[in-house]
Scaffold this motif. Structure first.
Motif, PDB file in Angstrom:
ATOM      1  N   ASP A   1       0.813  -1.216   0.000  1.00 29.58           N
ATOM      2  CA  ASP A   1       0.000   0.000   0.000  1.00 29.58           C
ATOM      3  C   ASP A   1       0.853   1.275   0.000  1.00 29.58           C
ATOM      4  O   ASP A   1       0.352   2.365   0.265  1.00 29.58           O
ATOM      5  N   GLN A   2       2.148   1.159  -0.288  1.00 33.06           N
ATOM      6  CA  GLN A   2       3.024   2.320  -0.333  1.00 33.06           C
ATOM      7  C   GLN A   2       3.491   2.590  -1.764  1.00 33.06           C
ATOM      8  O   GLN A   2       3.550   1.689  -2.593  1.00 33.06           O
ATOM      9  N   GLN A   3       3.833   3.842  -2.033  1.00 29.90           N
ATOM     10  CA  GLN A   3       4.437   4.229  -3.307  1.00 29.90           C
ATOM     11  C   GLN A   3       5.538   5.248  -3.067  1.00 29.90           C
ATOM     12  O   GLN A   3       5.375   6.160  -2.248  1.00 29.90           O
ATOM     13  N   ARG A   4       6.638   5.068  -3.775  1.00 28.79           N
ATOM     14  CA  ARG A   4       7.603   6.159  -3.849  1.00 28.79           C
ATOM     15  C   ARG A   4       7.113   7.163  -4.884  1.00 28.79           C
ATOM     16  O   ARG A   4       6.438   6.804  -5.843  1.00 28.79           O
ATOM     17  N   PHE A   5       7.494   8.418  -4.682  1.00 27.01           N
ATOM     18  CA  PHE A   5       7.099   9.447  -5.641  1.00 27.01           C
ATOM     19  C   PHE A   5       8.256  10.398  -5.909  1.00 27.01           C
ATOM     20  O   PHE A   5       9.209  10.492  -5.132  1.00 27.01           O
ATOM     21  N   VAL A   6       8.166  11.067  -7.038  1.00 29.30           N
ATOM     22  CA  VAL A   6       9.037  12.190  -7.375  1.00 29.30           C
ATOM     23  C   VAL A   6       8.155  13.411  -7.526  1.00 29.30           C
ATOM     24  O   VAL A   6       7.165  13.384  -8.274  1.00 29.30           O
ATOM     25  N   MET A   7       8.491  14.458  -6.821  1.00 30.05           N
ATOM     26  CA  MET A   7       7.732  15.708  -6.901  1.00 30.05           C
ATOM     27  C   MET A   7       8.602  16.774  -7.560  1.00 30.05           C
ATOM     28  O   MET A   7       9.770  16.947  -7.195  1.00 30.05           O
ATOM     29  N   SER A   8       8.045  17.450  -8.535  1.00 26.96           N
ATOM     30  CA  SER A   8       8.726  18.609  -9.117  1.00 26.96           C
ATOM     31  C   SER A   8       8.233  19.871  -8.428  1.00 26.96           C
ATOM     32  O   SER A   8       7.082  19.945  -7.987  1.00 26.96           O
TER      33      SER A   8
END
Length: 435
Positions: free
Chosen positions: A139-146
């Motif tokens: 139920d987890q996700q890594r993300f990249v935020m700009s």
């Protein structure tokens, strides 16, 4: 009669906030502001000659001072000085073999400077799933935020932060370890006004420590409001595509960023009659065999655009959404790429009302035919709260893209063009407010 209440929102505001930080600096090339007359050596060449006239002891003493002042702030400073010297030597036609290693680095140092890329503001984020999703709970996700970062001279650049998010808005940002580092152009000798430019992340620099600065004349005053999306091609392959506004100081134009892994970035102008305004946002896949975007062709309404190619947009599009409620009477726009769910495409929007107050809303588009609007929020889902209304541009909340996490949306958003906040909402909760 519909009356919107201040508490009429499905969003849960998270405690974390990001603020402008003048301590975050990068080493950037320093360019002298003007040249001497054509018959005389350039200022750059004159400066190089002045440095070369120093005796070896003077040069070593000057480099020692620079090392004491800056080496702890920039751990790859020697390599950066060496690379900058190579560029300057080529520009002024200097025989590099005749210059001592100490003077090479000293010349490189004179043609660099520290730049506080986010001293003025952080704003207008977008977020996508990280290329690396290994080792996480289901139920987890890594993300990249700009993020749009604004520094001296009101120059906008693109910064990044990585993080992990789970259900209910349980998220954390990865720490920014070490100094930030600016992206580097692969080939500075082939940068035509209409062509693509490739920029790479510096070796050993994490995504969270990397910054993309303007590199062409069209971008001279900023890369603004990147709207990232994870795009899936017909063959199943994925890449990250972002639309943004390049600002020269006089004119704007729509451009596109493409990357497969946030290591190398292709920046190219969008062509065609429809690629003339700010705020274009790409759907995450083709629909009906065509690429689709949402934009704002007339400065007020939201338009649906279609094209057979990614980099050329000639179709003027069809009207999708017009202002219908007082909080969006001045103008509307998208807040990033549409997000697919079982019910259709969720499109986050912004509206501008009285006192130039910005608020966020949402619409639901048909999954197979996004020109059909199934519903929209009659009231804002987020407006500037009393604690969030102060800043460089007061009374503004704005996002350039959210991300689906299970049955929720994770929404980073800009606060008064000065800071970044975070919110989550259940998809069902959001859809229940639409009429």
């Amino acid at each position: 009669m519909l009356i919107c209440r201040p508490d009429h929102t499905p969003l849960r505001i998270l405690r974390e906030k990001l603020h402008a930080d003048p301590a975050r600096v990068v080493l950037r090339p320093f360019h002298l502001a003007w040249q001497a007359s054509v018959s005389e050596p350039s200022r750059a060449a004159q400066l190089v000659q002045d440095i070369l006239k120093l005796d070896d002891d003077q040069a070593e003493a000057e480099l020692d001072l620079i090392w004491k002042d800056f080496s702890e702030r920039h751990w790859q400073i020697g390599r950066i000085f060496d690379e900058r010297f190579a560029e300057i030597a080529e520009d002024v036609e200097l025989a590099a073999g005749s210059v001592s290693p100490v003077k090479k680095r000293l010349i490189g140092a004179y043609f660099c400077h520290e730049y506080s890329y986010a001293a003025a503001a952080l704003m207008n984020p977008s977020v996508v799933p990280h290329p690396d999703q290994t080792g996480l709970d289901p139920d987890q996700q890594r993300f990249v935020m700009s993020l749009r970062a604004v520094g001296e001279g009101h120059i906008s650049s693109v910064a990044f932060r990585e993080g992990i998010i789970g259900p209910g808005g349980d998220f954390r940002l990865w720490p920014q370890s070490g100094p930030a580092m600016a992206g580097v152009v692969d080939d500075r000798h082939h940068m035509g006004p209409e062509g693509a430019v490739t920029v790479h992340r510096q070796p050993d620099s994490a995504i969270s420590n990397s910054v993309l600065f303007p590199v062409t004349e069209a971008q001279r005053n900023g890369l603004e409001d990147l709207r990232l999306v994870q795009f899936t091609h017909d063959d199943g392959g994925c890449e990250y595509i972002g639309t943004y506004t390049a600002y020269s100081g006089r004119e704007i134009r729509s451009e596109m960023l493409r990357t497969s892994d946030f290591t190398r970035f292709c920046l190219e102008p969008l062509m065609g009659r429809a690629a003339r305004n700010k705020g274009m946002a790409l759907f995450p896949r083709k629909i009906g065999g065509r690429y689709l975007m949402v934009g704002r062709q007339d400065g007020k309404n939201v338009t649906l655009l279609a094209s057979d190619t990614l980099n050329r947009w000639d179709d003027e599009g069809t009207m999708l959404l017009r202002p219908a409620f007082p909080w969006e009477f001045v103008q509307m726009g998208n807040c990033g790429s549409p997000i697919e769910c079982d019910e259709g495409w969720i499109l986050l929007t912004h509206g501008v009302g009285a006192m130039r107050k910005y608020s966020l809303g949402a619409a639901l588009l048909d999954r197979d035919d996004p020109s059909k609007v199934i519903g929209r929020t009659a009231c804002p889902i987020l407006s500037a709260a009393e604690s969030d209304r102060e800043g460089y541009v007061p009374n503004v909340v704005y996002t350039c893209g959210a991300m689906r996490v299970g049955h929720e949306l994770f929404i980073p958003y800009g606060i008064s063009d000065s800071a970044i906040g975070f919110a989550v909402t259940g998809i069902d909760d959001l859809l229940s407010l639409m009429i």
